[in-house]
Design a protein around this motif. Structure first.
Motif, mmCIF file in Angstrom:
data_model
loop_
_atom_site.group_PDB
_atom_site.id
_atom_site.type_symbol
_atom_site.label_atom_id
_atom_site.label_comp_id
_atom_site.label_asym_id
_atom_site.label_seq_id
_atom_site.Cartn_x
_atom_site.Cartn_y
_atom_site.Cartn_z
ATOM 1 N N CYS A 82 0.844 -1.198 -0.016
ATOM 2 C CA CYS A 82 -0.046 -0.030 0.055
ATOM 3 C C CYS A 82 0.864 1.341 -0.011
ATOM 4 O O CYS A 82 1.925 1.221 0.583
ATOM 5 C CB CYS A 82 -0.988 0.051 1.121
ATOM 6 S SG CYS A 82 -0.341 -0.143 2.779
ATOM 7 N N ASP A 83 0.390 2.255 -0.658
ATOM 8 C CA ASP A 83 1.138 3.384 -0.883
ATOM 9 C C ASP A 83 1.515 4.152 0.386
ATOM 10 O O ASP A 83 2.453 5.304 0.011
ATOM 11 C CB ASP A 83 0.568 4.465 -1.844
ATOM 12 C CG ASP A 83 -0.881 4.909 -1.599
ATOM 13 O OD1 ASP A 83 -1.395 4.311 -0.766
ATOM 14 O OD2 ASP A 83 -1.281 5.820 -1.933
ATOM 15 N N ASP A 84 0.901 4.090 1.439
ATOM 16 C CA ASP A 84 1.267 4.879 2.406
ATOM 17 C C ASP A 84 2.308 4.592 3.370
ATOM 18 O O ASP A 84 2.781 5.078 4.162
ATOM 19 C CB ASP A 84 0.065 5.102 3.403
ATOM 20 C CG ASP A 84 -0.781 4.029 3.867
ATOM 21 O OD1 ASP A 84 -0.194 3.101 3.310
ATOM 22 O OD2 ASP A 84 -1.628 4.335 4.507
ATOM 23 N N MET A 87 9.194 4.338 1.846
ATOM 24 C CA MET A 87 10.284 3.429 0.927
ATOM 25 C C MET A 87 11.072 2.562 1.507
ATOM 26 O O MET A 87 11.377 1.376 1.158
ATOM 27 C CB MET A 87 10.835 4.452 0.107
ATOM 28 C CG MET A 87 11.834 3.808 -0.866
ATOM 29 S SD MET A 87 10.989 2.660 -2.225
ATOM 30 C CE MET A 87 10.129 3.971 -2.921
ATOM 31 N N GLN A 90 9.059 -0.571 1.824
ATOM 32 C CA GLN A 90 9.133 -1.506 0.667
ATOM 33 C C GLN A 90 10.472 -1.934 0.531
ATOM 34 O O GLN A 90 10.638 -2.976 -0.135
ATOM 35 C CB GLN A 90 8.532 -0.424 -0.331
ATOM 36 C CG GLN A 90 7.313 0.294 -0.019
ATOM 37 C CD GLN A 90 6.909 1.095 -1.316
ATOM 38 O OE1 GLN A 90 7.122 1.071 -2.403
ATOM 39 N NE2 GLN A 90 6.211 2.495 -0.808
ATOM 40 N N CYS A 109 3.252 -0.633 -5.969
ATOM 41 C CA CYS A 109 2.963 0.362 -4.956
ATOM 42 C C CYS A 109 1.706 0.876 -5.379
ATOM 43 O O CYS A 109 1.703 1.612 -6.507
ATOM 44 C CB CYS A 109 3.863 1.418 -4.520
ATOM 45 S SG CYS A 109 3.631 2.476 -3.258
ATOM 46 N N ASP A 110 0.426 0.684 -4.648
ATOM 47 C CA ASP A 110 -0.654 1.206 -5.036
ATOM 48 C C ASP A 110 -1.548 1.423 -3.939
ATOM 49 O O ASP A 110 -1.322 1.083 -2.704
ATOM 50 C CB ASP A 110 -1.520 0.329 -6.043
ATOM 51 C CG ASP A 110 -2.270 1.108 -7.046
ATOM 52 O OD1 ASP A 110 -2.954 2.206 -6.747
ATOM 53 O OD2 ASP A 110 -2.392 0.603 -8.218
ATOM 54 N N PHE A 111 -2.966 1.960 -4.166
ATOM 55 C CA PHE A 111 -3.977 1.902 -3.103
ATOM 56 C C PHE A 111 -4.299 0.562 -2.794
ATOM 57 O O PHE A 111 -4.156 -0.346 -3.527
ATOM 58 C CB PHE A 111 -5.215 2.561 -3.547
ATOM 59 C CG PHE A 111 -5.111 4.139 -3.987
ATOM 60 C CD1 PHE A 111 -4.539 4.942 -2.993
ATOM 61 C CD2 PHE A 111 -5.444 4.714 -5.088
ATOM 62 C CE1 PHE A 111 -4.411 6.318 -3.437
ATOM 63 C CE2 PHE A 111 -5.630 6.014 -5.571
ATOM 64 C CZ PHE A 111 -4.956 6.905 -4.619
ATOM 65 N N SER A 112 -4.593 0.436 -1.440
ATOM 66 C CA SER A 112 -5.061 -0.800 -0.853
ATOM 67 C C SER A 112 -6.026 -1.640 -1.682
ATOM 68 O O SER A 112 -5.974 -2.725 -1.935
ATOM 69 C CB SER A 112 -5.465 -0.769 0.605
ATOM 70 O OG SER A 112 -4.309 -0.271 1.566
ATOM 71 N N CYS A 167 -7.826 6.592 -1.746
ATOM 72 C CA CYS A 167 -6.956 6.733 -0.833
ATOM 73 C C CYS A 167 -7.654 6.264 0.430
ATOM 74 O O CYS A 167 -9.088 6.240 0.597
ATOM 75 C CB CYS A 167 -6.857 8.309 -0.523
ATOM 76 S SG CYS A 167 -5.794 8.509 0.887
ATOM 77 N N ASN A 191 -3.159 14.437 -3.608
ATOM 78 C CA ASN A 191 -2.777 13.095 -3.125
ATOM 79 C C ASN A 191 -1.529 13.386 -2.312
ATOM 80 O O ASN A 191 -1.181 12.640 -1.268
ATOM 81 C CB ASN A 191 -2.127 12.241 -4.101
ATOM 82 C CG ASN A 191 -3.541 11.465 -4.795
ATOM 83 O OD1 ASN A 191 -4.442 11.333 -4.326
ATOM 84 N ND2 ASN A 191 -3.197 11.190 -5.955
ATOM 85 N N HIS A 192 -0.913 14.852 -2.392
ATOM 86 C CA HIS A 192 0.411 15.000 -1.557
ATOM 87 C C HIS A 192 0.035 15.192 -0.276
ATOM 88 O O HIS A 192 -0.989 16.374 0.211
ATOM 89 C CB HIS A 192 1.097 15.952 -2.411
ATOM 90 C CG HIS A 192 2.476 15.933 -1.715
ATOM 91 N ND1 HIS A 192 2.808 16.390 -0.419
ATOM 92 C CD2 HIS A 192 3.736 15.710 -2.239
ATOM 93 C CE1 HIS A 192 4.130 16.504 -0.183
ATOM 94 N NE2 HIS A 192 4.700 15.857 -1.218
#
Length: 264
Positions: A82-84, A87, A90, A109-112, A167, A191-192
Motif C-alpha cells: 500500500c502506498d502509504d 520506501m 518497501q 505500490c498502489d492504493f490498498s 485513498c 494526493n500529496h
C-alpha cells in the motif's frame, strides 16, 4: 542478434556502446550492407538499408521481447504494498523476500483496494494492505482536524479536505460520515500530504490526519467527541494472498511476522 534487442530498447543511442558497435559491424559484414551512418560528432542514424532492415525485424523482435518479459514476470514474485508505507519498508520487503527465495521480486505500490483486486485476480502473489478494524474508544490513530475549533453540528454541510478517490483515508471519511448521516462535500483534493495539510491550515475545510502528526504541527486544531465529531476507526496492516506451495513455505510466515510488526 542481442545488439538488435538492445537497439530496440534504446532506440539508436547518441553514442554507441563498443560491444553494440562491434556486433553491428559483424552483422554489416555478414549482410554485405551498411546499416548505420557513422559521422564523427553527429547522432547515429540508419542508412536506407538499415532502416529497411529495422522495419523488417522490429515486429518479430518486439514480439520476442514481450514474450521474454511475460516469462520473466511469471517467474518473479510480485508483491503489492500500500502506498502509504515508506520506501524503507518497501525496500525491506523486497530484500527479505529476495534473500529467502533467491528469486526476482517485483514490488507494486498502489492504493490498498487496488492491491486487493490484483491479488484476487492472481496478478500479485501477495499484498500488504491497510484495513480498518473495530472502533475502540481512544485507540484510533486518526483525528479530525481543522484550522480552528468548530463543532460537528454547527456546520450544515462539512467541507472536507482529502486525497483523491481510492485513498484509504478518503474511504474512512466517507464511511464515517455516511454512517452518521452528515452531509459533506470535498472542498480540496490532493494526493500529496503536505498539500492537504496546507489546505487545512489555510481554512479550506476539515480533514483527517494522524494524531501524532497533528500534535507536532502548528496551526491545526484536533476535533473530537467534545466537538461532537464521530469516532474514527483504527486500522492495521495485513498480508493477503497465497503463493504456490514451495514459495508459501519459504516466505509466508516471515512476511506475516514482518507485517505484524509494521508501525507508522
Amino acid at each position: 542478434m542481442n545488439w538488435v534487442a538492445s537497439l530496440l530498447r534504446q532506440r539508436l543511442p547518441t553514442k554507441p556502446k563498443p560491444a553494440i558497435s562491434h556486433n553491428i559491424s559483424k552483422l554489416e559484414e555478414k549482410l554485405s550492407a551498411k546499416l548505420i551512418k557513422r559521422e564523427r560528432g553527429k547522432a547515429i542514424s540508419f542508412t536506407e538499408e538499415g532502416h529497411q532492415f529495422y522495419q523488417q525485424v522490429a515486429p518479430a523482435l518486439g514480439h520476442l521481447l514481450s514474450q521474454i518479459d511475460e516469462v520473466e514476470n511469471k517467474n518473479a514474485i510480485s508483491i503489492g504494498i500500500c502506498d502509504d508505507l515508506p520506501m524503507s519498508v518497501q525496500l525491506a520487503v523486497q530484500k527479505m523476500v529476495s534473500q529467502l527465495t533467491d528469486s526476482r521480486v517485483r514490488v507494486i505500490c498502489d492504493f490498498s483496494h487496488s492491491i486487493q483486486d490484483m491479488v484476487v485476480s492472481g496478478r500479485l502473489s501477495y499484498g500488504i494492505i491497510k484495513m480498518t478494524v473495530d472502533r475502540v474508544e481512544d485507540t484510533h490513530p486518526f483525528g479530525w482536524v481543522s484550522s480552528q475549533k468548530v463543532t460537528f453540528d454547527e456546520v450544515d454541510k462539512l467541507p472536507i479536505v482529502s486525497a483523491h478517490n481510492g485513498c484509504f483515508v478518503r474511504h474512512i471519511i466517507e464511511d464515517t460520515l455516511n454512517d452518521s448521516g452528515k452531509r459533506y462535500y470535498f472542498s480540496y483534493l490532493a494526493n500529496h500530504l503536505q498539500h492537504q495539510v496546507a489546505a487545512i491550515q489555510a481554512g479550506f475545510g476539515i480533514g483527517i490526519l494522524s494524531k501524532a502528526f497533528i500534535t507536532r504541527t502548528a496551526n491545526l486544531e484536533l476535533l473530537g467527541k467534545d466537538e461532537g465529531f464521530p469516532m474514527l476507526p483504527s486500522y492495521q496492516y495485513r498480508l493477503i494472498g497465497d503463493a504456490d506451495t514451495h514459495l508459501k513455505q519459504k516466505i509466508e510466515q516471515p512476511l506475516t511476522d514482518f507485517v505484524a510488526n509494521i508501525r507508522d
